[in-house]
Design an enzyme around this catalytic site. Structure first.
Site, PDB file in Angstrom:
ATOM      1  N   ALA A  42      53.509  20.244  45.987  1.00 43.28           N
ATOM      2  CA  ALA A  42      54.137  19.359  45.015  1.00 43.28           C
ATOM      3  C   ALA A  42      54.839  18.261  45.796  1.00 43.28           C
ATOM      4  CB  ALA A  42      55.122  20.126  44.145  1.00 43.28           C
TER       5      ALA A  42
ATOM      6  N   GLU B  39      26.243  45.194  32.279  1.00 42.58           N
ATOM      7  CA  GLU B  39      24.968  45.632  31.729  1.00 42.58           C
ATOM      8  C   GLU B  39      25.020  47.100  31.310  1.00 42.58           C
ATOM      9  OE1 GLU B  39      23.922  42.978  35.344  1.00 42.58           O
ATOM     10  OE2 GLU B  39      25.624  44.129  34.585  1.00 42.58           O
TER      11      GLU B  39
END
Length: 344
Positions: A154, A52
């Site tokens: 994995a 902002e």
């Protein structure tokens, strides 16, 4: 420009910020009273102007008076490395603030209430689903007061992470392994156990297709009591290794949060992965499945406290992606059963 269109632009701007670190990636667009965009900004990391303030800085004095600020996250309401964005917007004379997601932080939240108190119109929830997805890991950390934790493994289709002799290079192919490096790069810390370091001697770096180091590297964290040889590859990591001499994953997580880590990637073996699962400290699973069978032992997970089917750890699938011959399944704890009872 509609609020939805402005918010999509703010989301695109937010992607420019760093994906790691304590602060969220935030974008901001300022519209004049006719709806035309007159300024944009994003947060560039700790100590820099928030989105902002970055957007307001592009305007001359008084240039935001009567304008609408469209921002991805509720403006903060506290003083940290920088001042409160709520006060900056009030001082600039902004008439309306539109945001997607509320800031869940105990210290930083409350900006919307402060803006309303000052007479600023506040609209929340614009494209909230998209922004919650984008900020998911940071929001988890802010809500729970601990890092967002991804556990990765994995395995073969039958859930084995290594052959009978312990060899595991490589179960998955190059495309899957490269995605792991991308996930490492998006993490503040990568966590393994001493057993993984001793068995595999991993470098724990994030690397590109040609083996080059990527621009952002996770801090390596090694958990356990056993000594690591000084010639281990992890000692050549760009960041100093953090050693955690504990088997208490809750204690480990508290320490990592205290060090400023908000995105943690757990990649170390079935013992460590199982400890995180049993403690209900997993926010996301990244499971890489190779189209092969290994049989035998070396399961991806050990005991996770499931004595009967009623105790099963239900998951919900976030996505399934094919990477070469392999699959990446992303999953999260389902909000039912044991996971919900334990607050995960």
């Amino acid at each position: 420009m509609t609020w939805d269109a402005a918010m999509r632009t703010a989301i695109e701007l937010a992607h420019n910020g760093p994906a790691t670190g304590v602060n969220p990636r935030v974008g901001c667009v300022i519209l004049d009273e006719s709806g035309a965009m007159i300024a944009e900004g994003w947060h560039r990391g700790v100590g820099t102007a928030h989105a902002e303030v970055d957007a307001l800085s592009k305007l001359p004095d008084g240039g935001a008076r009567g304008a609408t600020a469209v921002v991805t996250l509720e403006p903060c309401n506290h003083t940290g490395h920088t001042g409160p964005c709520s006060e900056a917007l009030i001082a600039a004379g902004v008439a309306r603030v539109v945001y997607a997601v509320s800031d869940p932080g105990h210290a930083s939240g409350g900006g919307a209430a402060r803006l309303r108190e000052a007479g600023v119109e506040v609209v929340s929830g614009v494209l909230a689903v998209e922004v919650e997805s984008f900020l998911g890991d940071w929001l988890t950390a802010a809500k729970l007061g601990r890092p967002h934790i991804t556990v990765k493994w994995a395995s073969s289709l039958d859930g084995r992470t290594a052959a009978a002799d312990g060899t595991s290079k490589w179960i998955t192919g190059a495309a899957a392994r490269q995605r792991v490096h991308e996930q490492r790069e998006a993490s503040d810390a990568i966590v393994v156990g001493t057993g993984t370091v001793l068995a595999d001697d991993p470098s724990l770096t994030a690397r590109g297709d040609a083996g080059e180091l990527l621009s952002t590297q996770p801090t390596p964290v090694v958990v356990g009591m056993r000594a690591i040889p000084r010639e281990a590859a992890v000692f050549r990591h760009p960041h100093p290794v953090i050693f955690e001499g504990t088997h208490d994953v809750a204690e480990l997580v508290r320490d990592l949060h205290g060090r400023g880590f908000r995105r943690v990637y757990v990649e170390g073996g079935p013992t460590l992965a199982s400890a995180f699962v049993e403690a209900s400290l997993v926010d996301e699973y990244a499971i890489y499945l190779a189209p092969t069978l290994l049989g035998g032992g070396h399961l991806a997970l050990g005991d996770i406290g499931v004595a009967t089917i009623a105790d099963q750890r239900a998951l919900r699938i976030l996505s399934v992606e094919q990477l070469g011959a392999d699959l990446l399944i992303r999953a999260a704890p389902a909000q039912t059963g044991r996971a919900q009872k334990e607050g995960n």
